[in-house]
Write a protein that holds these residues in place. Structure first.
Motif, PDB file in Angstrom:
ATOM      1  N   GLY A 177     -29.263  47.360 -34.638  1.00  0.00           N
ATOM      2  CA  GLY A 177     -28.165  47.148 -35.581  1.00  0.00           C
ATOM      3  C   GLY A 177     -28.697  46.998 -36.995  1.00  0.00           C
ATOM      4  O   GLY A 177     -29.898  46.760 -37.206  1.00  0.00           O
ATOM      5  N   ALA A 237     -26.129  50.856 -33.235  1.00  0.00           N
ATOM      6  CA  ALA A 237     -25.078  50.214 -32.439  1.00  0.00           C
ATOM      7  C   ALA A 237     -24.006  49.546 -33.290  1.00  0.00           C
ATOM      8  O   ALA A 237     -22.849  49.438 -32.866  1.00  0.00           O
ATOM      9  CB  ALA A 237     -25.705  49.191 -31.499  1.00  0.00           C
ATOM     10  N   GLY A 238     -24.354  49.065 -34.474  1.00  0.00           N
ATOM     11  CA  GLY A 238     -23.377  48.403 -35.329  1.00  0.00           C
ATOM     12  C   GLY A 238     -23.984  48.059 -36.670  1.00  0.00           C
ATOM     13  O   GLY A 238     -25.217  47.958 -36.815  1.00  0.00           O
ATOM     14  N   VAL A 266     -20.195  54.609 -36.620  1.00  0.00           N
ATOM     15  CA  VAL A 266     -20.840  53.400 -36.134  1.00  0.00           C
ATOM     16  C   VAL A 266     -19.901  52.215 -36.363  1.00  0.00           C
ATOM     17  O   VAL A 266     -19.340  52.070 -37.453  1.00  0.00           O
ATOM     18  CB  VAL A 266     -22.179  53.167 -36.865  1.00  0.00           C
ATOM     19  N   PRO A 267     -19.691  51.339 -35.357  1.00  0.00           N
ATOM     20  CA  PRO A 267     -18.863  50.146 -35.585  1.00  0.00           C
ATOM     21  C   PRO A 267     -19.389  49.325 -36.758  1.00  0.00           C
ATOM     22  O   PRO A 267     -20.602  49.131 -36.896  1.00  0.00           O
ATOM     23  CB  PRO A 267     -18.992  49.376 -34.265  1.00  0.00           C
ATOM     24  N   ASP A 276     -14.854  52.437 -35.824  1.00  0.00           N
ATOM     25  CA  ASP A 276     -14.299  51.095 -35.630  1.00  0.00           C
ATOM     26  C   ASP A 276     -14.708  50.214 -36.789  1.00  0.00           C
ATOM     27  O   ASP A 276     -15.885  50.206 -37.200  1.00  0.00           O
ATOM     28  CB  ASP A 276     -14.801  50.506 -34.309  1.00  0.00           C
ATOM     29  N   PHE A 302     -20.065  39.562 -33.947  1.00  0.00           N
ATOM     30  CA  PHE A 302     -20.045  41.027 -34.020  1.00  0.00           C
ATOM     31  C   PHE A 302     -21.288  41.614 -33.367  1.00  0.00           C
ATOM     32  O   PHE A 302     -21.192  42.524 -32.518  1.00  0.00           O
ATOM     33  CB  PHE A 302     -19.946  41.465 -35.485  1.00  0.00           C
ATOM     34  N   ASN A 334     -21.439  41.312 -29.624  1.00  0.00           N
ATOM     35  CA  ASN A 334     -20.560  42.256 -28.929  1.00  0.00           C
ATOM     36  C   ASN A 334     -21.134  43.671 -28.891  1.00  0.00           C
ATOM     37  O   ASN A 334     -21.037  44.361 -27.867  1.00  0.00           O
ATOM     38  CB  ASN A 334     -19.180  42.280 -29.592  1.00  0.00           C
ATOM     39  N   VAL A 335     -21.720  44.129 -29.995  1.00  0.00           N
ATOM     40  CA  VAL A 335     -22.167  45.528 -30.050  1.00  0.00           C
ATOM     41  C   VAL A 335     -23.575  45.711 -29.497  1.00  0.00           C
ATOM     42  O   VAL A 335     -23.928  46.812 -29.044  1.00  0.00           O
ATOM     43  CB  VAL A 335     -22.098  46.080 -31.491  1.00  0.00           C
ATOM     44  N   GLN A 352     -25.063  43.467 -27.130  1.00  0.00           N
ATOM     45  CA  GLN A 352     -25.121  42.981 -25.749  1.00  0.00           C
ATOM     46  C   GLN A 352     -26.505  42.440 -25.377  1.00  0.00           C
ATOM     47  O   GLN A 352     -27.154  42.935 -24.451  1.00  0.00           O
ATOM     48  CB  GLN A 352     -24.711  44.097 -24.782  1.00  0.00           C
TER      49      GLN A 352
END
Length: 524
Positions: free
Chosen positions: A138, A160-161, A224-225, A252, A277, A280-281, A283
């Motif tokens: 991230g 991932a984010g 990307v979120p 997102d 955040f 969640n992205v 994990q």
């Protein structure tokens, strides 16, 4: 003007001592030991980047951990990522920090506000991809770092984010706003000229185009979120920049607004939002296993980061760890030890580069290839001759604006007269203007400007003030003018850009004292 260029591409480097200003090589939070690994990575341009990777001493067996790369802002450094480390490590998320090229202790001469920094980020991602202990990646960026993250994320959908704290939507728009916000001594009609000057200077020195730093365009192709954040009272990069990017972003997305300005410490609820955040992205695996807390350990006797050593057994629930006061205490300890780097616009912007970095080579005609630091230049004569103005002469009121524009007209008309004399053509046309230019006309119209006639076509050059914007002056013709030439003058109201010599058309608005103008250049 050179000083403003340096503010963009050569701001003061952040100064810090890795042994004092970073988290310790080994430190403890909530009964678990963590380690800082310092390393160097070389980017595609050959610059050496100084980096640090924070991770647990004991890694989960057979379970790689995710990593968040912290991207600092302008005039920042990897020490700014210490807050991110104390927040995310407790969630089993490793944190990678770096000095971008041109920043901190890394190599490189210039800062490019995200353009070259995204290549630095690519080099870091490639390094982490080769590490068998890293799973998802991230990005967490602030200001310039947020722009860097967004631009790289659009190129690498495997990210991932991203957390983007106060990014700008368009660098040119930001520069225009800063002139207004910080009251630089430039009237609005000269700002675009100044920006064009800075654009050329930056292209020459730092090898990138400020026009390319438009993150709204990038947002339209990024999936990307992302979590946006922006301070409501930020007067450096105003909140509407994040709003514009948010509206254009196709992936997102979520946005959080909070009290403060560009440099304010971020509130705890925004830090909590970031933690949730990334949890969640990315994990991350649950924090399990024994703790390694020993109250007699020598490390505790050092007195370093003592408030970060909590006797509480680490919780497996991320929400429970957020509720603990130890995270807030750790962040406060980091901020006390070394505050976050600031991004400011000083009243007297100076270069922090060495003399060898700022020395310019001379061009083929023996002149300095760049204007003096206290000069601003405008291309006037087919691009091969400049009219230069001292910064102290930049107009600050309507009277000064008239003076500057009159000089621009005079320079252009003199060039036309020289060309006419060289062609040995009789003069035909006069230049008409408002009362603001009568003084200049008396000296200029005494030597009328001619145009060349080829193949029964008359090419006409003029610098005029339209009747709807200025009190019209009565038309007069030189003795050599004929009705035919007068008719040709009427046709000049169309587009002259294909046939005109370098001239300036000046209009005075009926609703204000501002002057609008356009330059026309002949390609011949």
């Amino acid at each position: 003007m050179e000083q403003f260029v340096n503010f963009i591409i050569r701001p003061p480097r952040a100064e810090y001592d890795p042994e004092h200003d970073l988290l310790e090589k080994d430190f403890m939070m909530k009964g678990r030991w963590y380690h800082r690994k310092d390393l160097e990575i070389k980017n595609s341009r050959g610059d050496v980047l100084q980096c640090s990777h924070y991770m647990p001493v004991e890694l989960p067996e057979g379970k790689p951990l995710p990593c968040v790369i912290y991207c600092h802002g302008n005039s920042g450094c990897r020490a700014d990522g210490s807050e991110a480390a104390v927040v995310l490590l407790l969630s089993n998320i490793t944190v990678f920090t770096l000095d971008f090229s041109g920043s901190g202790l890394s190599g490189g001469e210039h800062v490019t506000l995200g353009w070259n920094e995204k290549d630095d980020l690519k080099a870091v991602v490639e390094y982490l991809r080769q590490d068998g202990n890293i799973s998802l990646i991230g990005l967490w960026g602030r200001s310039m770092g947020a722009v860097t993250s967004l631009m790289y994320g659009a190129e690498d959908p495997s990210i991932a984010g991203m957390v983007l704290d106060s990014p700008f939507s368009d660098l040119v728009d930001l520069m225009m706003e800063l002139v207004d916000t910080y009251k630089f001594p430039l009237p609005k009609f000269t700002v675009k000229f100044a920006i064009q000057f800075m654009r050329r200077a930056i292209q020459k020195k730092a090898k990138f185009d400020i026009m390319d730093l438009n993150t709204i365009k990038v947002a339209k192709s990024s999936f990307v979120p992302v979590l946006f954040g922006h301070a409501l009272n930020d007067d450096f990069i105003r909140p509407h920049h994040s709003d514009r990017i948010f509206e254009a972003y196709v992936g997102d997305k979520n946005i959080v607004k909070f009290e403060g300005d560009h440099n304010s410490p971020r509130p705890q609820f925004f830090i909590d939002s970031i933690n949730i955040f990334f949890h969640n992205v990315l994990q991350p695996p649950e924090v399990v296993g024994p703790t390694f807390y020993d109250p007699l350990d020598d490390y505790l006797a050092k007195g370093s980061w003592s408030s970060m050593h909590d006797t509480t057994i680490p919780q497996s629930s991320m929400q429970t760890s957020l509720a603990s006061s130890s995270i807030s205490d750790a962040i406060n300890e980091v901020r006390t030890k070394r505050p976050m780097s600031r991004t400011d616009v000083p009243s007297n912007v100076t270069s922090n580069g060495s003399p060898s970095q700022t020395k310019e080579k001379e061009n083929h005609d023996g002149r300095d290839s760049s204007s003096s630091p206290d000069l601003i230049s405008f291309d006037m004569l087919n691009g091969d001759q400049d009219v230069e103005y001292h910064l102290e002469d930049i107009p600050s009121n309507a009277e000064e604006e008239e003076r500057m524009l009159m000089r621009a007209v005079m320079e252009s008309l003199k060039d036309l007269e020289v060309q006419s004399l060289e062609n040995k053509e009789p003069p035909e046309n006069k230049v008409h203007g408002s009362n603001a230019f009568k003084t200049a006309q008396q000296s200029l119209l005494s030597r009328e400007v001619s145009t060349s006639t080829q193949a029964n076509q008359s090419e006409t050059d003029s610098a005029s003030s339209p009747g709807d914007a200025l009190p019209s002056s009565s038309e007069s013709y030189a003795p050599s003018e004929t009705p035919a030439s007068s008719s040709e003058k009427v046709n000049e109201t169309g587009d002259m850009s294909a046939v005109a010599k370098p001239t300036v058309t000046v209009e005075r608005s009926s609703s204000s004292s501002k002057w609008d103008f356009n330059f026309f250049k002949n390609s011949k």
